[in-house]
Design an enzyme around this catalytic site. Sequence first.
Site, short mmCIF file in Angstrom:
data_model
loop_
_atom_site.label_atom_id
_atom_site.label_comp_id
_atom_site.label_asym_id
_atom_site.label_seq_id
_atom_site.Cartn_x
_atom_site.Cartn_y
_atom_site.Cartn_z
N PHE A 108 -1.14 8.51 -14.65
CA PHE A 108 -1.41 8.96 -13.28
C PHE A 108 -0.37 9.99 -12.86
O PHE A 108 0.84 9.74 -12.92
CB PHE A 108 -1.39 7.75 -12.33
CG PHE A 108 -2.48 6.76 -12.64
CD1 PHE A 108 -3.71 6.83 -11.99
CD2 PHE A 108 -2.30 5.78 -13.61
CE1 PHE A 108 -4.74 5.94 -12.30
CE2 PHE A 108 -3.31 4.88 -13.92
CZ PHE A 108 -4.54 4.97 -13.26
N VAL A 168 2.46 5.44 -14.37
CA VAL A 168 2.58 6.34 -13.22
C VAL A 168 3.78 7.24 -13.47
O VAL A 168 4.87 6.76 -13.80
CB VAL A 168 2.80 5.49 -11.94
CG1 VAL A 168 3.01 6.39 -10.74
CG2 VAL A 168 1.63 4.54 -11.72
N CYS A 169 3.61 8.54 -13.30
CA CYS A 169 4.71 9.48 -13.53
C CYS A 169 5.83 9.25 -12.52
O CYS A 169 5.59 9.22 -11.31
CB CYS A 169 4.22 10.92 -13.40
SG CYS A 169 5.58 12.11 -13.36
N VAL A 170 7.05 9.11 -13.02
CA VAL A 170 8.17 8.77 -12.14
C VAL A 170 8.47 9.87 -11.12
O VAL A 170 8.68 9.58 -9.94
CB VAL A 170 9.42 8.38 -12.96
CG1 VAL A 170 9.90 9.51 -13.86
CG2 VAL A 170 10.54 7.91 -12.05
N ALA A 198 5.79 9.92 -8.57
CA ALA A 198 5.85 8.70 -7.77
C ALA A 198 6.99 8.76 -6.76
O ALA A 198 6.83 8.38 -5.59
CB ALA A 198 6.02 7.49 -8.68
#
Lengths: 130, 120
Positions: free
Chosen positions: A39, A77-79, A82
Site C-alpha cells: 500500500f 504499508v509503506c512507512v 504512512a
Amino acid sequence: MKFAILVSEGPYTHQATDTAYQFAKAVLAKGHEIFRVFFYHDGVYNATRLTTPPQDDRNIVKRWTELAKANNLDMVVCVAAAQRRGIVDDGEMQRNGKDATNLAEPFRISGLGQLIEAGIQADRLVVFGD
Amino acid sequence: MTTKQFMIVNRKAPYGTIYGWEALEVVLIAAAFEQDVSMAFLDDGVYQIKKGHQTKGIEIKAFEKTFRALEDYDVTKIYVDQESLAERGLTADDLTIPVEVLSRAEIGKRMEEQDIVLAF
C-alpha cells in the site's frame, strides 16, 4: 502464478482499492499465490482500523483484514507514506512520540524496499491506482 | 539478487499531487536494490523535470535537485515523450537533466521490454 499487488489510492474516494480487493480474491480463488499486497500513496488509508463507513456500505478495511487473515497474506504499508498520512503502529508511535496507533491487523508498516522485493519475487506485479 | 527491469512512469505535474515525489522515492529504492531502473515522463509529467522549480510561494519542498542526483544512483535511462513536450511548448533544453526524447511509439516499445511498469 505468483502475484504481487500494489494499491496506490485511498479507499472510498477511488475504486482502485475495490478493484484490487476483487482481483486479490479472484487470484486466490483460481489457486494462485499472492506474494504481497503493498500500500502506497493514499493507499495507506486502507490500513486504518478506525474506518467507520455507514452500515449499508462495504467496510473496505475489514474486508482486507478478513481476506488477509483467511489466506495468510502479507499486507505491507509503506512507512514514509504512512508517516505523512498518520498511519501508526506501536513502533511508529514510540519512535515519533505519538499518543495513539491506528494500524489494523494484520497490516504491517515497512519500507519501500518491500515493494521492490515484491516486484522481484513475483511473476506479476499488478498496480491498482489512478 | 535477481535483477529486473523496472520502469517508473510519470504522468502528472509536480506539487499538484504527491505522485511525482513518491514515484521518485520508488526510483531511488529500486536503484538501491541494484535493479535496472528507467523513468518515462509523459503528459504533464514532463513538467516534473522542467528547469527552475520555484516552490517557495506554495510552501512545498522543491524536488528538482533530486532528479539531478539520479546519475549518482546510476539511473540514467530517462525517456521523455516528444509529443508531450511539443504539446507544452517545451524542448529537451528546458529540462533539468539529460534525457532521451522518444516518440510515443518508441516509449511504448521500451515499456513492452520491462518486467515491471509502475505508473504514477
